[in-house]
Scaffold this active site. Structure first.
Site: not given
Lengths: 210, 254
Positions: A84, A186, A188
């Site tokens: 990001c 993202h 994660e």
């Protein structure tokens, strides 16, 4: 893989915990990196990020992290991943705060502008891989990852494009060059496919050939 | 292509999950960590967690729960309820919140909203607006403090002010529909979407999958926020998405 230690750049912005937990969930240890000294032990570097471009760069300069990052990436040629904002920091320049980036991938970061689309680009969107890459191994193309951003990376050289995502036009959602990868979305936060990507990165030796 | 979102909402009261009707009559519906783990395994598109006690003490419970959640939930998390200071918001973001949900503070200290947007980016700031419909005038009346305090500002003026402050997403909630399971307030979505070009989540009223289908086909809303639907029926985000995918609506592939 006992000698692998994932460094996570801590620039006092945004959500480090989720990245750290995702690395840990993949079976790897991590260390937060906030000074040039912290680079000694790490084998991989993640530049995470939610936040404002120029604030992040100002912090990197202030903590003397820029030279350390560039050495790690360009001299030691260790595996490095931007996420990001961390992905955008790899660029030459960003309109967000009109500020120079790390200059690791040529191109600049521009505001998403559209009459018809909702900005920020928020939610799950398909990631179409353009080349095979060890970090995307085992992840089918056209799977959805979680995006949330108002700026996008206009990459200068198409040979650095790893994946594209359609939002109005095609935006660059993944980049690569030698030992560097970066993603606008993202991982994660992208459930199983995202965790797979992070695990791949942790196992990666920095060679971008499959 | 960007997908639509089905977002379960978890309301915290005294460390437990609750669900009410029209912001009242709260019933215990379980443990927050376990519910979140279930939603994670059902690959929900995102989770919203709001602390409705909204006190200093309950804020620390929220932080504790977040610390647990981020160990097992690898999905977008939006947290809020009682955020009054920059540090409280920053702490939540550092502890794993991707977005913070602001409501009361948007009326009291709009400058704090801008400060947070400037520091963490617009995409991290969700403005939650709770409304009741005033039947006689057909206008929406805004409420802060979990529906307790009537705010004088008009919906249009508030939206404008929050856009200027740098909000990256709106979540509008119909108090009249909350917990009734009678369907979303489509006019509310239309009204907001005629004024803003940011992502919008609608909350209040989902009772079955047809309600979701209806709001996604009749409006351009980005996502639906569902409480009772998942708390009090055998519905789940997976089945909701499967139902909507059958109608050709775009949802994520996992």
């Amino acid at each position: 893989m006992n000698d692998v230690l994932i460094g996570i750049l801590d620039i006092q912005l945004g959500n480090l915990t989720s990245v750290a937990n995702a690395v840990y969930e993949s079976g790897f240890d991590y260390q937060l990196v906030s000074t040039p000294n912290d680079f000694k032990k790490i084998t991989h570097l993640i530049l995470p990020g939610v936040g404002f471009f120029s604030t992040a760069m100002a912090h990197i300069e202030k903590q003397n992290l820029k030279t350390a990052i560039l050495n790690f990436v360009l001299v030691d040629k260790k595996p490095t991943m931007g996420i990001c904002l961390g992905f955008q920091l790899l660029s030459d320049y960003s309109e967000e705060g009109e500020c120079e980036g790390l200059g690791l991938i040529s191109g600049s970061v521009k505001k998403l502008i559209s009459k018809h689309l909702l900005i920020p680009h928020t939610g799950w969107n398909s990631v179409l891989s353009q080349v095979e890459h060890p970090v995307l191994k085992g992840i089918k193309t056209n799977r959805d990852f979680y995006f949330v951003h108002s700026f996008h990376f206009e990459v200068k050289d198409t040979k650095n494009i790893l994946s594209l995502t359609e939002y109005g036009n095609n935006i660059v959602s993944g980049i690569f060059r030698e030992n560097i990868v970066g993603f606008q979305f993202h991982p994660e936060k992208s459930q199983n496919n995202g965790l797979k990507l992070i695990e791949n990165f942790c196992y990666w030796d920095g060679n971008s050939k499959c | 292509m960007l997908k639509k979102r089905v977002v379960p909402i978890l309301l915290l009261k005294n460390g437990r999950l609750v669900k009410g009707v029209k912001f009242n009559h709260y019933r215990d519906v379980g443990d927050p960590i376990q519910s979140a783990a279930v939603y994670n395994s059902q690959t929900a598109d995102e989770l919203i967690i709001l602390d409705i006690n909204a006190t200093q003490e309950s804020y620390f419970d929220l932080l504790k729960i977040l610390a647990e959640l981020t160990k097992s939930c690898f999905m977008p998390l939006a947290l809020g309820g009682g955020i009054r200071t920059f540090d409280q918001a920053a702490q939540l973001i550092h502890s794993g919140a991707d977005k913070i949900v602001l409501n009361t503070i948007c009326y009291q200290k709009p400058e704090l909203v801008s400060e947070l947007a400037k520091r963490f980016g617009s995409q991290a700031i969700v403005c939650n607006i709770d409304v009741r419909k005033h039947i006689a005038s057909n206008n929406y009346i805004l409420y802060s403090h979990s529906g307790k305090t009537h705010e004088k500002v008009s919906l249009a003026a508030h939206l404008k002010k929050m856009l200027d402050a740098g909000v990256g997403e709106f979540m509008v909630q119909s108090i009249d529909r909350d917990g009734t399971m009678l369907g979303f307030d489509q006019f509310l979505v239309d009204e907001v979407m005629s004024q803003v070009k940011t992502p919008l989540l609608i909350a209040g009223g989902s009772g079955n999958y047809q309600h979701l289908h209806q709001i996604f086909t009749q409006t351009n809303v980005s996502g639906v926020v569902c409480g009772s639907l998942f708390n009090f029926s055998d519905s789940s985000p997976i089945r909701a998405r499967a139902y909507l995918l059958n109608y050709g609506l775009p949802f994520k592939l996992v």
